[in-house]
Design an enzyme around this catalytic site. Structure first.
Site, mmCIF file in Angstrom:
data_model
loop_
_atom_site.group_PDB
_atom_site.id
_atom_site.type_symbol
_atom_site.label_atom_id
_atom_site.label_comp_id
_atom_site.label_asym_id
_atom_site.label_seq_id
_atom_site.Cartn_x
_atom_site.Cartn_y
_atom_site.Cartn_z
ATOM 1 C CE LYS A 11 -3.385 -2.917 2.154
ATOM 2 N NZ LYS A 11 -4.756 -3.052 2.551
ATOM 3 C CG HIS A 97 -6.373 -3.430 -2.895
ATOM 4 N ND1 HIS A 97 -6.962 -2.639 -1.941
ATOM 5 C CD2 HIS A 97 -5.785 -4.444 -2.230
ATOM 6 C CE1 HIS A 97 -6.726 -3.145 -0.744
ATOM 7 N NE2 HIS A 97 -6.015 -4.245 -0.888
ATOM 8 C CD GLU A 169 -6.686 -8.907 -1.139
ATOM 9 O OE1 GLU A 169 -5.616 -9.273 -0.677
ATOM 10 O OE2 GLU A 169 -6.967 -7.706 -1.334
ATOM 11 N N GLY A 175 -7.769 -5.122 6.318
ATOM 12 C CA GLY A 175 -7.449 -4.147 7.364
ATOM 13 C C GLY A 175 -8.301 -4.339 8.606
ATOM 14 C CB SER A 215 -7.251 -9.668 8.466
ATOM 15 O OG SER A 215 -7.717 -8.339 8.378
ATOM 16 N N GLY A 236 -1.103 -7.975 3.714
ATOM 17 C CA GLY A 236 -0.789 -6.562 3.911
ATOM 18 C C GLY A 236 0.042 -6.382 5.165
#
Ligand SMILES: O=C(CO)[C@H](O)COP(=O)(O)O
Length: 262
Positions: A11, A97, A169, A175, A215, A236
């Protein structure tokens, strides 16, 4: 057999100098030859791609962009094209994304054009797919995945489909405090494989990789990578340090060893 993958999207994190440091520390941890059994990739910000090129050169780690424009060049202020990513040594480009869809007005129709350009220029698209929390509550998850897949791949001949990496995802799990449950992950990956089979046939479905993100951590990754139709982990936060990413790579590597037919 599909080659497993371990990848991380950074990111808007890591400068060029931090990328150099990350690369040197990661290379020092990874076992030589590890890329024989899995594909490893990092997706730095655009400004760090040349540092990635210098510091990952000749290593087991490939890298790519987090987005691109569908046109090859032109009056598109602030954008980056596929040839620019190729020139910077990228193998991959991430498309669709959740944060691009949610905050930058991207649609799967635009993603279709980007995917087309990426393939034409020799990049491997990592195509993100996933339902929102509201989609899930309404029981529309598989319908949404089918629509996203159909739109993004419109016009692609079947033989090109395995060149695309699908990244499931769930948007509500990105997140977040926890990943989706193993049951949900397995059901959605299997549903995606079925959609590929229905649309392109068994051979294409068997050769197309479907990786999982949202996550993912070293703690939950052990179980997630062993689920049916999960071909890799796409991480991530837990992989923004080289030590964290090395743990993810190790998890995928060990799972890959278990899959090797004796
Ligand atoms: O970019 C991601 C990697 O797949 C994705 O958004 C997941 O991020 P995380 O929830 O911080 O792992």
């Amino acid at each position: 057999m599909r080659k497993p993958m371990a990848g991380t999207g950074w990111k808007m994190n890591h400068t060029a100098a931090e990328t150099a440091d990350y690369a040197e520390r990661l290379k020092a941890i990874l076992a030589p030859g590890i890329a024989d059994s899995l594909d490893i990739f990092v997706l730095p910000p655009f400004t760090a791609l040349h540092a990635a090129q210098r510091h990952f050169a000749g290593s087991s780690v490939a890298y790519g962009g987090q987005n691109m424009h569908w046109d090859l060049y032109g009056a598109w202020t602030g954008e980056i094209s596929a040839p620019m990513l190729v020139e910077a040594g990228c193998r991959y480009v991430e498309l669709a994304h959740s944060e691009r869809l949610a905050h930058f007005g991207e649609t799967y129709e635009l993603v279709r054009r980007k995917l087309d350009a990426a393939l034409a220029e020799g990049l491997t698209p990592i195509l993100c797919l996933g339902e929102t929390g509201e989609d899930k509550r309404q029981g529309r998850t598989v319908t949404v995945l089918a629509e996203q897949l159909a739109t993004a791949l419109t016009g692609q001949p079947a033989e090109r489909v395995p060149e695309v990496v699908l990244a499931y995802e769930p948007r509500w799990a990105i997140g977040a405090a926890a990943a989706a449950s193993p049951g949900h992950v397995a059901a959605c990956h299997t549903a995606l494989r079925t959609l590929l089979t229905e649309r392109y046939g068994e051979d294409v479905a068997d050769r197309t990789r479907i990786i999982h993100g949202g996550s993912v951590t070293p703690e939950n990754g052990e179980e997630l990578i062993r689920l049916p139709d999960v071909d890799g982990l796409f991480v991530g936060r837990a992989a923004w340090s080289p030590e964290g990413f090395a743990r993810i790579v190790d998890i995928v590597h060990r799972a890959a060893q278990e899959r090797v037919p004796s």
